[in-house]
Design an enzyme around this catalytic site. Structure first.
Site, PDB file in Angstrom:
ATOM      1  N   THR A  44      -6.352  15.881  -1.408  1.00 55.96           N
ATOM      2  CA  THR A  44      -6.509  17.313  -1.636  1.00 55.96           C
ATOM      3  C   THR A  44      -5.237  17.927  -2.214  1.00 55.96           C
ATOM      4  O   THR A  44      -5.285  18.926  -2.929  1.00 55.96           O
ATOM      5  CB  THR A  44      -6.850  18.002  -0.293  1.00 55.96           C
ATOM      6  OG1 THR A  44      -7.986  17.340   0.258  1.00 55.96           O
ATOM      7  CG2 THR A  44      -7.113  19.480  -0.452  1.00 55.96           C
ATOM      8  N   TYR A 131      -5.167   4.862   5.220  1.00 57.07           N
ATOM      9  CA  TYR A 131      -6.042   5.826   4.541  1.00 57.07           C
ATOM     10  C   TYR A 131      -7.183   5.038   3.908  1.00 57.07           C
ATOM     11  O   TYR A 131      -6.996   4.396   2.876  1.00 57.07           O
ATOM     12  CB  TYR A 131      -5.208   6.542   3.482  1.00 57.07           C
ATOM     13  CG  TYR A 131      -5.829   7.746   2.825  1.00 57.07           C
ATOM     14  CD1 TYR A 131      -7.109   8.170   3.071  1.00 57.07           C
ATOM     15  CD2 TYR A 131      -5.069   8.485   1.922  1.00 57.07           C
ATOM     16  CE1 TYR A 131      -7.628   9.284   2.445  1.00 57.07           C
ATOM     17  CE2 TYR A 131      -5.575   9.601   1.291  1.00 57.07           C
ATOM     18  CZ  TYR A 131      -6.861   9.992   1.550  1.00 57.07           C
ATOM     19  OH  TYR A 131      -7.365  11.098   0.921  1.00 57.07           O
ATOM     20  N   LYS A 159      -7.449   6.777   9.054  1.00 56.55           N
ATOM     21  CA  LYS A 159      -8.222   7.903   8.518  1.00 56.55           C
ATOM     22  C   LYS A 159      -9.531   7.298   8.027  1.00 56.55           C
ATOM     23  O   LYS A 159      -9.583   6.687   6.959  1.00 56.55           O
ATOM     24  CB  LYS A 159      -7.430   8.562   7.379  1.00 56.55           C
ATOM     25  CG  LYS A 159      -8.060   9.804   6.779  1.00 56.55           C
ATOM     26  CD  LYS A 159      -7.093  10.414   5.752  1.00 56.55           C
ATOM     27  CE  LYS A 159      -7.622  11.697   5.124  1.00 56.55           C
ATOM     28  NZ  LYS A 159      -8.872  11.532   4.375  1.00 56.55           N
TER      29      LYS A 159
END
Lengths: 298, 298
Positions: A44, A131, A159
């Site tokens: 993001t 991630y 994550k």
């Protein structure tokens, strides 16, 4: 670091470069709202589109303006050399954790991905969060690889992609991961539309895109899903159109438009070739804006 | 530029940096063999792993040592800004074409990809080749997008994925593309195991990985597939184990090992996290080496 709401802010842009002034405002907004941690320069936050120097500069800004809220920063890059350079700079800046995706050009083997994490773990002094985001890295983690990576003492969280955490299989999935992995490994749900399900299934932390723009709204969702077990039905149904937009267009483009329409940013933080959504979707997002802002202010 | 054999050399590495001296030798080897063009810094040439400065330096070296053989260079990057910088530098260095893949981190929309090509086409004075390689970019071109892109006057070729060109559907696929696209657009086959099929199906050019290391062998395959229609059966069957290795491990890792085992390079040109293949595959490659070298010398 790895509990509650981890809010992922956009990285504002002014022309071709990151906009420090606006970034400070976004970081302060998160700290003011009382998020548990800040995930700066995540997907993001456009980490993959910035130069190494820009990434380190924005990392320092995030830490300096987080008012003590722990900052995690993404250090992914296609080359291990660059990852190490970013990790070193981020640690010097005072981050409390590193987020690392196996960013790829040539598709990576499981052994290459393990080697990447091993090298970084060996060089870093702060916890490392794996991630797992096949939509951007095109690498699919297996449970066996999770287990192998969990043996690296630096690795402290994963994550997770949200979809397998959706009810009704979510609880089983979390239990399976708990059985496979040491208790040190904190499980985080991502994909905001799966947050409620992932948190109810037992995830420790929510790695949140919407929380990077609307932290109070995200904290409400977190509380409802976890602490008191109650959730306002109007609130959840008001969020549905947002998840539909996320599913259809990716969360970045939607949150970028919200940030511009709300006046928080002057320009969409979408480096070319990324583009603003078409007019029709922009209208849907504009229609949603007062609803989200009302919940943020509630 | 867009006919015959376009040979894609490795970019040799010494430690972390590209090795200019060895790169010159690889480029000269291709020019000496009489390839029709050189595709420097393609996926095989690790463009995605080098800094912008390294890429421009190696581009200048390729042009300066190609003895007049036209050089195409890959200018792909996740940011349009970087693509434009590379395109400008490459043109100044004297390349005769630019190869552009829609390299992505956030999955790109068709409109964003069109915008990328439109912007680059607007800024470049040399022909542009569309690099369609979903294995590395994770973007899937549609025929409608090919048609739209073919309206940009700079676009002159498409580097097609090989699999749809395999017999028996290959000829039909090429005919369909010819009907859809202006005759200016030269069709190129990639994926060396599909070269024979793609050339027989009517492709204009073969964008070749093996040709970057064994140009004479590749020219033999080209001639057999196209000019005289004859192909030595022993030759084709000798290549089968190579295609099997390519399929299983990606052509880069296999050609990198061949280059080291043959003594052409000192180090595998595989920037970490990329790794040399495991011992068993290395043995298979070593066994194949004398066969390939014999055909190269034949």
């Amino acid at each position: 670091m790895f509990s509650g709401l981890s809010a992922f802010p956009l990285t504002p842009m002014r022309g071709d470069a990151p906009d420090s002034h606006r970034f400070i405002r976004l970081v302060e907004r998160l700290a003011d709202a009382g998020v548990q941690s800040i995930g700066a320069l995540g997907s993001t936050g456009n980490y993959a589109y910035l130069t190494l120097e820009e990434r380190l500069r924005m990392t320092r800004i995030a830490v300096d303006h987080a008012a003590g809220v722990p900052v995690m920063v993404s250090v992914g890059a296609v080359r291990t050399r660059d990852v190490l350079m970013l990790a070193e700079g981020a640690q010097r800046a005072g981050v409390r954790a590193l987020l690392l995706a196996p960013v790829s050009y040539q598709p990576l083997t499981e052994d290459e991905v393990f080697g990447l994490y091993q090298t970084v773990a060996h060089h870093c002094d702060v916890p490392l969060c794996i991630y797992d985001n096949a939509a951007t890295t095109h690498f699919t983690f297996t449970d066996a690889l999770y287990q192998r990576l969990a043996q690296l003492p630096a690795v402290c969280s994963i994550k997770l992609p949200g979809s397998p955490l959706a009810a009704p299989a979510g609880r089983e999935r979390v239990e399976k991961l708990r059985a496979l992995l040491p208790s040190r490994i904190k499980l985080g749900v991502s994909g905001d539309m799966f947050a409620q399900a992932g948190l109810r299934a037992g995830c420790d932390v929510w790695y949140s895109v919407v929380g990077g723009l609307y932290p109070r709204l995200a904290l409400r969702l977190l509380r409802g899903a976890r602490e008191d077990g109650q959730q306002d039905a109007d609130f959840l149904s008001d969020l549905e159109p947002l998840w539909t937009l996320f599913r259809g267009h990716g969360s970045l483009r939607v949150v970028a438009a919200l940030a511009v329409f709300s006046g928080l940013l002057d320009e969409p933080p979408l480096p070319a070739p990324l583009k603003m959504l078409p007019a029709q979707e922009q209208q849907q997002i504009r229609a949603l804006l007062p609803v989200l802002e009302a919940w943020e202010a509630a």
